[in-house]
Motif scaffolding. Structure first.
Motif, mmCIF file in Angstrom:
data_model
loop_
_atom_site.group_PDB
_atom_site.id
_atom_site.type_symbol
_atom_site.label_atom_id
_atom_site.label_comp_id
_atom_site.label_asym_id
_atom_site.label_seq_id
_atom_site.Cartn_x
_atom_site.Cartn_y
_atom_site.Cartn_z
ATOM 1 N N GLN A 109 2.953 0.222 -46.891
ATOM 2 C CA GLN A 109 4.137 -0.514 -47.366
ATOM 3 C C GLN A 109 5.201 -0.658 -46.283
ATOM 4 O O GLN A 109 5.660 0.331 -45.715
ATOM 5 C CB GLN A 109 4.743 0.209 -48.570
ATOM 6 N N VAL A 110 5.607 -1.893 -46.047
ATOM 7 C CA VAL A 110 6.699 -2.159 -45.114
ATOM 8 C C VAL A 110 7.928 -2.562 -45.923
ATOM 9 O O VAL A 110 7.858 -3.477 -46.739
ATOM 10 C CB VAL A 110 6.365 -3.313 -44.140
ATOM 11 N N VAL A 111 9.033 -1.876 -45.677
ATOM 12 C CA VAL A 111 10.304 -2.246 -46.315
ATOM 13 C C VAL A 111 11.184 -2.890 -45.253
ATOM 14 O O VAL A 111 11.328 -2.364 -44.151
ATOM 15 C CB VAL A 111 11.000 -1.001 -46.908
ATOM 16 N N THR A 112 11.738 -4.046 -45.589
ATOM 17 C CA THR A 112 12.683 -4.723 -44.690
ATOM 18 C C THR A 112 14.076 -4.392 -45.245
ATOM 19 O O THR A 112 14.545 -5.020 -46.184
ATOM 20 C CB THR A 112 12.432 -6.243 -44.675
ATOM 21 N N ILE A 113 14.698 -3.391 -44.636
ATOM 22 C CA ILE A 113 15.882 -2.788 -45.280
ATOM 23 C C ILE A 113 17.198 -3.471 -44.890
ATOM 24 O O ILE A 113 17.337 -3.970 -43.768
ATOM 25 C CB ILE A 113 15.923 -1.271 -44.972
ATOM 26 N N ASN A 114 18.118 -3.512 -45.850
ATOM 27 C CA ASN A 114 19.467 -4.039 -45.591
ATOM 28 C C ASN A 114 20.488 -3.140 -46.315
ATOM 29 O O ASN A 114 20.095 -2.275 -47.107
ATOM 30 C CB ASN A 114 19.558 -5.515 -46.019
ATOM 31 N N PRO A 115 21.782 -3.321 -46.050
ATOM 32 C CA PRO A 115 22.784 -2.433 -46.653
ATOM 33 C C PRO A 115 22.756 -2.423 -48.183
ATOM 34 O O PRO A 115 22.949 -1.369 -48.803
ATOM 35 C CB PRO A 115 24.113 -3.015 -46.152
ATOM 36 N N GLY A 139 11.739 -10.964 -49.559
ATOM 37 C CA GLY A 139 12.836 -11.716 -50.181
ATOM 38 C C GLY A 139 12.632 -13.213 -50.268
ATOM 39 O O GLY A 139 11.666 -13.689 -50.867
ATOM 40 N N GLY A 140 13.538 -13.953 -49.641
ATOM 41 C CA GLY A 140 13.525 -15.413 -49.779
ATOM 42 C C GLY A 140 12.655 -16.145 -48.746
ATOM 43 O O GLY A 140 12.860 -17.346 -48.530
ATOM 44 N N SER A 141 11.700 -15.459 -48.135
ATOM 45 C CA SER A 141 10.945 -16.082 -47.027
ATOM 46 C C SER A 141 10.104 -17.291 -47.444
ATOM 47 O O SER A 141 9.958 -18.247 -46.677
ATOM 48 C CB SER A 141 10.023 -15.058 -46.368
ATOM 49 N N PHE A 142 9.561 -17.267 -48.663
ATOM 50 C CA PHE A 142 8.740 -18.423 -49.073
ATOM 51 C C PHE A 142 9.627 -19.665 -49.204
ATOM 52 O O PHE A 142 9.182 -20.778 -48.946
ATOM 53 C CB PHE A 142 8.000 -18.167 -50.393
ATOM 54 N N ASP A 143 10.884 -19.429 -49.624
ATOM 55 C CA ASP A 143 11.822 -20.563 -49.726
ATOM 56 C C ASP A 143 12.009 -21.195 -48.338
ATOM 57 O O ASP A 143 12.089 -22.408 -48.211
ATOM 58 C CB ASP A 143 13.167 -20.094 -50.283
ATOM 59 N N ALA A 153 7.422 -11.776 -52.218
ATOM 60 C CA ALA A 153 8.771 -12.352 -52.141
ATOM 61 C C ALA A 153 9.359 -12.444 -53.545
ATOM 62 O O ALA A 153 9.451 -13.520 -54.137
ATOM 63 C CB ALA A 153 8.710 -13.727 -51.470
ATOM 64 N N LEU A 154 9.745 -11.276 -54.083
ATOM 65 C CA LEU A 154 10.301 -11.227 -55.447
ATOM 66 C C LEU A 154 11.771 -10.856 -55.429
ATOM 67 O O LEU A 154 12.383 -10.711 -56.478
ATOM 68 C CB LEU A 154 9.550 -10.166 -56.272
#
Ligand code: UDP
Length: 245
Positions: free
Chosen positions: A39-45, A189-193, A163-164
């Motif tokens: 599992q890769v998490v793309t983390i933000n604040p 996240g919104g990558s498919f958009d 991407a949910l």
């Protein structure tokens, strides 16, 4: 005789507000996770603040196989603590993973976004990369998680792009990982958009200056709630962390 150990990369994490963040460069992260899987998490604040309130989500972050600093907020936070780590935008990282897995024709699954968006995203990426081997496509508005997890498990995907939005995608991946132990699974996240062409990424100059958030907020003013007060509060907390307050 040379051992194999020198070939196996180790994680090099630092703690940010109590959560692990990997300090790999983009290329190292790509190499590491392709070997290690998981599992890769793309983390933000926002995610860090959510994890501070939600123990289940904190556990997901703790058990992730790699946590990459997706946004400028995390890069700034790390800088305050004295770590110079470049951010790794999830949307770019996932695109490179697709190329890497496609070189070997490994099966790739897409889960998330509206039906027409995910279809267009797959088509567009496929045009750029005709070797891509797509084994499963599912939009992100399903009601029956069990069905999707079962189908995904049976698809035999080696790369799963989810991407949910957060935290939904991280919880989903945690379960999917059990069914696909040899796969790389990443929440983006919104990558498919973006790949569908419906949402444009900020011009490169904004990306270079770390102002992609500003561009997105001007384009989608409703996002302001996601930045204020999250970002300033996060920075304040990291400053407190640094000085042990
Ligand atoms: N989404 C989804 N199912 C849901 C809620 C959201 O597939 O139940 C999708 C949504 O269509 C969008 C993505 O998840 O494509 C979330 O994008 P957002 O911009 O919120 O993510 P960010 O990159 O900001 O985390």
């Amino acid at each position: 005789m040379l051992g194999y150990n020198w070939l196996i990369m180790e994680r090099q994490t630092v703690k940010l507000q109590g959560f692990n963040v990997d300090t790999f460069t983009f290329e190292e992260a790509l190499e590491y996770i392709t070997e290690k899987h998981g599992q890769v998490v793309t983390i933000n604040p926002e995610m860090i603040q959510y994890a501070q309130k939600n123990q289940d989500f904190a556990n997901v972050l703790e058990n992730a196989d790699m946590v990459i600093p997706d946004g400028i907020g995390v890069e700034i936070g790390l800088k305050i603590l004295g770590y110079h780590v470049r951010r790794i935008p999830g949307v770019e990282f996932a695109r490179k993973l697709i190329d890497k897995f496609s070189e070997k024709s490994l099966p790739i699954a897409f889960v998330g976004a509206k039906p027409e968006i995910v279809e267009k995203a797959v088509l567009n990426v496929h045009k750029e990369n005709p070797d891509m081997n797509v084994c499963y496509v599912q939009d992100g508005y399903f009601k029956d998680d069990e069905r999707v997890l079962k189908e995904l498990g049976e698809s035999g995907a080696k790369l799963v792009l989810v991407a949910l939005g957060s935290p939904k995608q991280e919880f989903f991946i945690k379960r999917a990982k059990e069914l696909l132990p040899g796969a790389v699974l990443i929440g983006i996240g919104g990558s498919f958009d973006v790949w569908s062409g419906v949402v444009k990424r900020a011009p490169v100059i904004y990306q270079k200056l770390g102002l992609e958030w500003l561009y997105r907020t001007v384009k989608e003013p409703q996002r302001i709630k996601r930045i204020f007060p999250t970002l300033p509060l996060f920075v304040l907390n990291v400053i407190k962390e640094k000085f042990g307050a």
